[in-house]
Design a protein around this motif. Structure first.
Motif, PDB file in Angstrom:
ATOM      1  N   LEU A 225       0.836  -1.199   0.000  1.00  0.00           N
ATOM      2  CA  LEU A 225       0.000   0.000   0.000  1.00  0.00           C
ATOM      3  C   LEU A 225       0.876   1.257   0.000  1.00  0.00           C
ATOM      4  N   ALA A 226       1.955   1.224   0.773  1.00  0.00           N
ATOM      5  CA  ALA A 226       2.861   2.380   0.824  1.00  0.00           C
ATOM      6  C   ALA A 226       3.481   2.647  -0.542  1.00  0.00           C
ATOM      7  N   LEU A 227       3.824   1.591  -1.274  1.00  0.00           N
ATOM      8  CA  LEU A 227       4.398   1.763  -2.613  1.00  0.00           C
ATOM      9  C   LEU A 227       3.385   2.432  -3.549  1.00  0.00           C
ATOM     10  N   ALA A 228       2.121   2.027  -3.415  1.00  0.00           N
ATOM     11  CA  ALA A 228       1.085   2.643  -4.255  1.00  0.00           C
ATOM     12  C   ALA A 228       0.890   4.112  -3.884  1.00  0.00           C
ATOM     13  N   LEU A 229       0.926   4.431  -2.594  1.00  0.00           N
ATOM     14  CA  LEU A 229       0.699   5.801  -2.147  1.00  0.00           C
ATOM     15  C   LEU A 229       1.866   6.720  -2.498  1.00  0.00           C
ATOM     16  N   ILE A 230       3.097   6.224  -2.407  1.00  0.00           N
ATOM     17  CA  ILE A 230       4.243   7.081  -2.716  1.00  0.00           C
ATOM     18  C   ILE A 230       4.276   7.416  -4.206  1.00  0.00           C
ATOM     19  N   SER A 231       3.757   6.519  -5.031  1.00  0.00           N
ATOM     20  CA  SER A 231       3.735   6.802  -6.469  1.00  0.00           C
ATOM     21  C   SER A 231       2.725   7.909  -6.794  1.00  0.00           C
ATOM     22  N   LYS A 232       1.722   8.086  -5.930  1.00  0.00           N
ATOM     23  CA  LYS A 232       0.688   9.094  -6.173  1.00  0.00           C
ATOM     24  C   LYS A 232       0.964  10.405  -5.440  1.00  0.00           C
ATOM     25  N   THR A 233       1.765  10.366  -4.377  1.00  0.00           N
ATOM     26  CA  THR A 233       2.005  11.573  -3.566  1.00  0.00           C
ATOM     27  C   THR A 233       3.456  12.029  -3.587  1.00  0.00           C
ATOM     28  N   GLN A 234       4.350  11.232  -4.208  1.00  0.00           N
ATOM     29  CA  GLN A 234       5.786  11.524  -4.220  1.00  0.00           C
ATOM     30  C   GLN A 234       6.359  11.624  -2.798  1.00  0.00           C
ATOM     31  N   GLY A 235       5.647  11.062  -1.825  1.00  0.00           N
ATOM     32  CA  GLY A 235       6.150  11.048  -0.457  1.00  0.00           C
ATOM     33  C   GLY A 235       5.929  12.341   0.300  1.00  0.00           C
ATOM     34  N   ASN A 236       5.094  13.249  -0.240  1.00  0.00           N
ATOM     35  CA  ASN A 236       4.802  14.495   0.473  1.00  0.00           C
ATOM     36  C   ASN A 236       3.885  14.180   1.662  1.00  0.00           C
ATOM     37  N   PRO A 237       4.331  14.447   2.908  1.00  0.00           N
ATOM     38  CA  PRO A 237       3.544  14.051   4.087  1.00  0.00           C
ATOM     39  C   PRO A 237       2.131  14.629   4.108  1.00  0.00           C
ATOM     40  N   LEU A 238       1.987  15.909   3.754  1.00  0.00           N
ATOM     41  CA  LEU A 238       0.653  16.512   3.776  1.00  0.00           C
ATOM     42  C   LEU A 238      -0.255  15.836   2.750  1.00  0.00           C
ATOM     43  N   PHE A 239       0.267  15.644   1.539  1.00  0.00           N
ATOM     44  CA  PHE A 239      -0.497  14.973   0.480  1.00  0.00           C
ATOM     45  C   PHE A 239      -0.887  13.568   0.947  1.00  0.00           C
ATOM     46  N   LEU A 240       0.036  12.891   1.613  1.00  0.00           N
ATOM     47  CA  LEU A 240      -0.189  11.523   2.074  1.00  0.00           C
ATOM     48  C   LEU A 240      -1.317  11.479   3.107  1.00  0.00           C
ATOM     49  N   HIS A 241      -1.298  12.408   4.072  1.00  0.00           N
ATOM     50  CA  HIS A 241      -2.360  12.477   5.075  1.00  0.00           C
ATOM     51  C   HIS A 241      -3.717  12.690   4.408  1.00  0.00           C
ATOM     52  N   GLN A 242      -3.768  13.635   3.461  1.00  0.00           N
ATOM     53  CA  GLN A 242      -5.023  13.950   2.794  1.00  0.00           C
ATOM     54  C   GLN A 242      -5.534  12.775   1.963  1.00  0.00           C
ATOM     55  N   LEU A 243      -4.632  12.085   1.282  1.00  0.00           N
ATOM     56  CA  LEU A 243      -5.039  10.961   0.441  1.00  0.00           C
ATOM     57  C   LEU A 243      -5.539   9.792   1.286  1.00  0.00           C
ATOM     58  N   LEU A 244      -4.883   9.507   2.408  1.00  0.00           N
ATOM     59  CA  LEU A 244      -5.343   8.431   3.288  1.00  0.00           C
ATOM     60  C   LEU A 244      -6.767   8.697   3.769  1.00  0.00           C
ATOM     61  N   GLU A 245      -7.035   9.931   4.193  1.00  0.00           N
ATOM     62  CA  GLU A 245      -8.369  10.271   4.664  1.00  0.00           C
ATOM     63  C   GLU A 245      -9.389  10.177   3.528  1.00  0.00           C
ATOM     64  N   SER A 246      -8.998  10.584   2.309  1.00  0.00           N
ATOM     65  CA  SER A 246      -9.900  10.495   1.162  1.00  0.00           C
ATOM     66  C   SER A 246     -10.222   9.036   0.830  1.00  0.00           C
ATOM     67  N   LEU A 247      -9.219   8.169   0.899  1.00  0.00           N
ATOM     68  CA  LEU A 247      -9.439   6.741   0.631  1.00  0.00           C
ATOM     69  C   LEU A 247     -10.399   6.145   1.655  1.00  0.00           C
ATOM     70  N   ARG A 248     -10.295   6.577   2.905  1.00  0.00           N
ATOM     71  CA  ARG A 248     -11.209   6.076   3.938  1.00  0.00           C
ATOM     72  C   ARG A 248     -12.640   6.538   3.662  1.00  0.00           C
ATOM     73  N   LEU A 249     -12.775   7.818   3.332  1.00  0.00           N
ATOM     74  CA  LEU A 249     -14.111   8.358   3.085  1.00  0.00           C
ATOM     75  C   LEU A 249     -14.788   7.686   1.893  1.00  0.00           C
ATOM     76  N   HIS A 250     -13.988   7.275   0.897  1.00  0.00           N
ATOM     77  CA  HIS A 250     -14.550   6.642  -0.302  1.00  0.00           C
ATOM     78  C   HIS A 250     -14.615   5.118  -0.173  1.00  0.00           C
ATOM     79  N   GLY A 251     -14.301   4.581   1.007  1.00  0.00           N
ATOM     80  CA  GLY A 251     -14.434   3.149   1.257  1.00  0.00           C
ATOM     81  C   GLY A 251     -13.308   2.300   0.710  1.00  0.00           C
ATOM     82  N   LEU A 252     -12.255   2.906   0.193  1.00  0.00           N
ATOM     83  CA  LEU A 252     -11.138   2.108  -0.330  1.00  0.00           C
ATOM     84  C   LEU A 252     -10.225   1.633   0.790  1.00  0.00           C
ATOM     85  N   ILE A 253     -10.301   2.264   1.936  1.00  0.00           N
ATOM     86  CA  ILE A 253      -9.696   1.759   3.166  1.00  0.00           C
ATOM     87  C   ILE A 253     -10.821   1.686   4.192  1.00  0.00           C
TER      88      ILE A 253
END
Length: 731
Positions: A225-253
């Motif tokens: 999962l981390a490999l998939a997320l780093i490819s979409k956020t380039q490892g930016n911590p703020l982007f990563l936090h926002q994307l994790l929360e978005s995935l939860r809201l959309h039921g993907l996590i």
């Protein structure tokens, strides 16, 4: 084995069942600094070095600079029992001028007052009064809590200074140096300075650590999962936090109730199209919020990064919206945070930027104007500085082209009021900006229809731009005043300000031309007969009946003298003429605070002619006259003239050194860095000639060399180098 170690070291994350509200399963991304071990170690190492005066943490937006700096420094200062104060620059510049810097110094006042012993408080008060004199009152506007440490007579503030910005810098520097000598170690954190420890985005290990701890799942399981997320956020911590929360809201996590752990749909996450910009991604997420929440985020984004709740209370009735309730909802969703002092702030600058970008340019300008008008009407007659500056910031960012001329003129007058207040608080960029905004809001025929307001705005703007050494703006504004003012004194005043600015920026030829033109307009001619007068006769002379004019005239001559001292041209041959004319003005018209400089200049003339006795007499009179008027500005220069030209032939070298040390202190108080530097140069030379302990002398020499190199004063740096290496050899 690795899983067992994690369970042992972090049981709350990997051993115990995650605490989840089953009716609404959510996870919290951890505040722990994931993937930052090297940066943390480097900051810790620098902090422990007593020679380190500052650490700059830089990096891209959302890289975690603020969290890293705050977390590490809070822990280190707690361990070392140091004072720790933090503040954040508001890039919208909506807050009180100078408040970002002033607030941390003010917090230091409060803490020192609370924790210092009586003897420490007394020592600080005595040392500040000795170092700053009447200039201590400058701190009172910036630091309201200064009154807890010492009594301050605000009416005693000297208006005489050479460089106001350096004047304020010196007083603040002296304050922190003095207080820190009698308190614990002091650490300031200024967030969002916008100009070292450089912070890159997280690597795969750092991303996996953050994801693992957020989902309470072993790293070996979350790595895909981390490999998939780093490819979409380039490892930016703020982007990563926002994307994790978005995935939860959309039921993907989601949280699996049977296994009581977080699970995710890897295929859908891999195929998910995500914007390559954290800002675009956050805007897209905000657009899915209910309309009323988007509305309050837009309002907040216009007002600034940190806002007093009272501002929302003023706006709510006019906007017919319960802003307090809406703010509570956006806080619950994590977009904004409660802050001390009845305030609310955005969770991150990028959140504010995303909320601001949800509006079109027209919407932004309309909102700024409306909010400014509403706030202004509520605070215009009060003493709430912060809300007043917020209202002016909003008005100046709005589109005022549709407003009628009387209302725009009223806003121009308010800009002048705000600019003058910013000047008092020593925020010169804001002062200049406010005055320029005021000028822009005046009608086309303002020099005829609004003469008094036009005059005030332009004169104040010239003064502010000169304090910033902004030559082009100073010259442009001065020319406008000269063309349009009905007052000859105003023309002379702005021309002299321009001359000072040119001199400070080493444009000597142009400064000389402007000063000479002023003297010509004042019908100055050289006609002098030196009268025989005793010292006491000079000191007891009558005061000038026209103090302002004569002081201004002498200041113009002093400016010309400064140009000639720094110039390599043949202009120096006019030095005696200038000194004689300055003396004539003093003897004919009476004394002013600047009269001592006439004696100083003439003393230098006689010293160069070999008349040491007369030169010494004139230099001593100059210093006594400066003392008579209690003028720091002229004391520093009189000390330089006495010690540098003639005292060495009449007094012990140790006494000469003390003259220059006092002169440096006087010059520092009024921001005259050129005179301060020269006095320090002579002070060091005299100490060297007196046989001062070389170990004590060398740090002074090193500092002087650094100052000389910064000012590009090559001769001074070479002479200081010479003394430094001589001291090394003699040791």
């Amino acid at each position: 084995m690795e899983d067992l170690i994690l369970m042992r070291d972090n049981p709350s994350c990997y051993l115990e069942d995650p605490i989840v509200d089953l009716s609404n399963p959510t996870f919290l991304t951890k505040d722990k600094l994931c993937g930052r071990k090297e940066e943390v170690a480097r900051i810790e190492s620098l902090f422990m070095q007593r020679s380190c005066n500052g650490i700059l943490v830089s990096g891209g937006a959302g890289a975690g600079k603020s969290q890293l700096a705050y977390s590490v420094m809070a822990r280190l200062t707690s361990q070392t029992e140091s004072y720790f104060f933090k503040s954040k620059f508001d890039q919208t510049k909506s807050s009180i001028p100078f408040s970002t810097v002033g607030s941390v110094f003010n917090q230091l006042c409060d803490e020192f007052h609370q924790n210092a012993t009586e003897s420490q408080s007394t020592a600080v008060r005595i040392q500040l009064e000795a170092a700053l004199g009447s200039q201590v009152a400058i701190l009172a506007d910036i630091l309201p809590s200064l009154f807890k440490i010492m009594s301050v007579d605000s009416s005693a503030t000297s208006s005489e200074y050479v460089d106001r910005a350096m004047n304020v810098s010196f007083t603040l520097r002296t304050f922190i140096e003095t207080v820190s000598c009698y308190s614990r170690r002091v650490t300031f954190l200024f967030d969002d300075v916008q100009f070292t420890v450089h912070l890159n985005n997280l690597n795969i290990d750092g991303v996996n650590e953050l994801v693992s701890q957020s989902l309470n799942t072993f790293p070996r399981i979350t790595r895909p999962l981390a490999l998939a997320l780093i490819s979409k956020t380039q490892g930016n911590p703020l982007f990563l936090h926002q994307l994790l929360e978005s995935l939860r809201l959309h039921g993907l996590i989601s949280f699996n109730l049977n296994s009581r752990r977080w699970i995710w749909d890897m295929d859908k996450i891999l195929n998910l199209e995500v914007s390559d910009s954290v800002l675009t991604f956050m805007v897209e997420e905000m657009l899915q919020l209910p309309e009323e929440l988007r509305h309050v985020l837009k309002i907040s984004a216009c007002l600034g990064s940190s806002i007093k709740l009272r501002a929302f209370d003023i706006l709510a009735p006019e906007l017919n919206v319960d802003l307090r309730d809406l703010l509570r909802q956006v806080v619950e969703k994590g977009y904004m945070l409660r802050a001390p002092g009845e305030r609310i702030q955005f969770a991150h600058d990028k959140v504010q930027e995303a909320a601001y970008e949800m509006q079109t340019d027209t919407e932004k300008k309309t909102n700024h104007l409306n909010f400014g008008l509403i706030l202004c009407l509520s605070v215009i007659d009060g003493d709430e500085d912060e809300l007043f500056f917020l209202s002016m910031s909003q008005l100046n960012r709005g589109d005022m082209s549709s407003l009628p001329t009387p209302k725009r003129t009223m806003i121009a007058a308010l800009n002048h009021k705000a600019g003058c207040r910013a000047w008092e608080l020593s925020d010169f960029p804001t002062a200049l900006s406010m005055h320029q905004q005021g000028i822009a809001n005046l009608p086309d025929d303002h020099w005829s229809s609004e003469y008094d307001l036009s005059r005030k705005l332009h004169l104040s703007a010239v003064e502010a731009s000169c304090s910033l050494n902004n030559i082009e703006v100073t010259k442009e504004l001065a020319q406008v005043v000269v063309r349009n003012t009905r007052n000859q004194d105003d023309k002379l005043k702005v021309s002299f300000i321009a001359s000072k600015c040119l001199l400070q920026c080493d444009q000597l030829d142009e400064s000389r031309e402007v000063s000479s033109a002023i003297l010509k307009q004042m019908n100055e001619r050289m006609k002098f007969r030196l009268e025989k007068m005793t010292n006491e006769q000079v000191l007891s002379m009558k005061l000038s009946k026209n103090q302002d004019r004569d002081k201004f005239l002498l200041d113009v001559y002093i400016s010309l003298v400064a140009v000639m001292q720094q110039s390599k041209s043949s202009d120096r041959r006019r030095f005696p003429d200038l000194g004689l004319r300055m003396m004539e003005i003093t003897l004919s018209n009476g004394l002013t605070p600047a009269s001592g400089m006439a004696f100083t200049v003439l003393s230098a003339v006689f010293a160069s002619a070999g008349k040491a006795d007369l030169a010494y007499k004139l230099a001593k009179i100059a210093l006594r006259l400066s003392d008579k008027f209690d003028s720091n500005r002229y004391r520093g220069r009189a000390s330089l003239g006495l010690g540098g030209f003639v005292a060495w032939a009449k007094e012990p070298l140790r006494a000469c050194a003390e003259i220059h040390l006092a002169g440096k202190q006087f010059a520092d108080r009024c921001g005259d860095m050129v005179t301060s530097f020269s006095n320090q140069q002579f002070y060091i030379m005299y100490l060297f000639c007196c046989g001062t302990d070389l170990e004590k002398l060398q740090p002074l020499l090193k500092k002087q060399i650094e100052r000389a190199m910064k000012r590009e004063q090559h001769f001074a740096s070479v002479s200081a180098y010479g003394v430094y290496w001589a001291s090394q050899f003699l040791r």
